[in-house]
Design an enzyme around this catalytic site. Structure first.
Site, PDB file in Angstrom:
ATOM      1  N   SER A 189       0.807  -1.227   0.000  1.00 55.85           N
ATOM      2  CA  SER A 189       0.000   0.000   0.000  1.00 55.85           C
ATOM      3  C   SER A 189       0.840   1.277   0.000  1.00 55.85           C
ATOM      4  CB  SER A 189      -0.956   0.019   1.196  1.00 55.85           C
ATOM      5  OG  SER A 189      -0.254   0.218   2.407  1.00 55.85           O
ATOM      6  N   LYS A 243       1.047   4.344   6.747  1.00 56.55           N
ATOM      7  CA  LYS A 243       0.459   5.281   5.787  1.00 56.55           C
ATOM      8  C   LYS A 243       1.184   6.620   5.895  1.00 56.55           C
ATOM      9  CE  LYS A 243      -2.814   2.279   4.868  1.00 56.55           C
ATOM     10  NZ  LYS A 243      -2.720   1.448   3.677  1.00 56.55           N
TER      11      LYS A 243
END
Length: 194
Positions: free
Chosen positions: A36, A76
């Site tokens: 991701s 993230k």
């Protein structure tokens, strides 16, 4: 003599404890099990993090962080700061009416969401760099990350994916508590013996 031996033993013990605290609690290694955050971090890479930095400074836009998700730790990038209004247009992130310049993602990567987000005080909005394949604030049931859920800031990425392939990811699935470093060492030793 006996006194020198005791002194050396105490000094060595203190040194070992300090290294343990530094490596185990201040600077931590994590194996990355998903893509991701590609291309910055790929599956199997190691990230080196600092768990104390946010005791001194506030998180900043662009910081890559490890934080507590609902059922696991996630990696993230902070995009939205407290009180920001975030929307999306033409594949771009719009913050408070202005396009966010993101030189850390490839030019052919576009960011989409039909929603507009207003980040509460004390919270952050996060996205994965791999926008086409990232479950992030756009999709979380609770899209805003409380500052208390942030574990660490990423300082370095150790690119080992070309050596470990998906080994670390597979090991992570089998045993998330296993040391990332031991996974890499085991893989390299096995390849050397072959």
């Amino acid at each position: 003599n006996n006194r020198t031996t005791k002194k050396e033993l105490i000094e060595f013990s203190v040194w070992v404890i300090c290294v343990y605290i530094f490596v185990g609690h201040i600077v931590r290694l994590f194996t990355v099990p998903t893509g991701s955050m590609a291309p910055m971090v790929n599956v199997g890479d190691l990230i080196v993090t600092n768990t104390l930095v946010y005791m001194i400074d506030e998180p900043q836009r662009g910081d890559v962080i490890v934080f507590k998700g609902d059922d696991k730790q996630l990696l993230k990038r902070i995009i939205g700061m407290p009180n920001d209004t975030i929307s999306f247009a033409d594949g771009k992130v719009i913050i408070n009416g202005e396009v966010l310049e993101e030189d850390y993602i490839p030019k052919d990567v576009f960011t989409f969401s039909p929603k507009t987000f207003v980040v509460p005080e004390g919270h952050y909005f996060v996205l994965g760099d791999n926008r086409h394949n990232s479950r992030d604030s756009r999709y979380f049931e609770q899209p805003y990350i409380e500052s208390s859920r942030i574990i660490a800031k990423v300082n370095y990425v150790i690119t080992v994916s070309e050596y470990t392939d998906v080994f670390c990811a597979e090991q992570y699935k089998k045993n998330p508590e296993k040391s990332a470093l031991s996974s890499v060492i085991t893989t390299l030793m096995n390849r050397r013996e072959q």
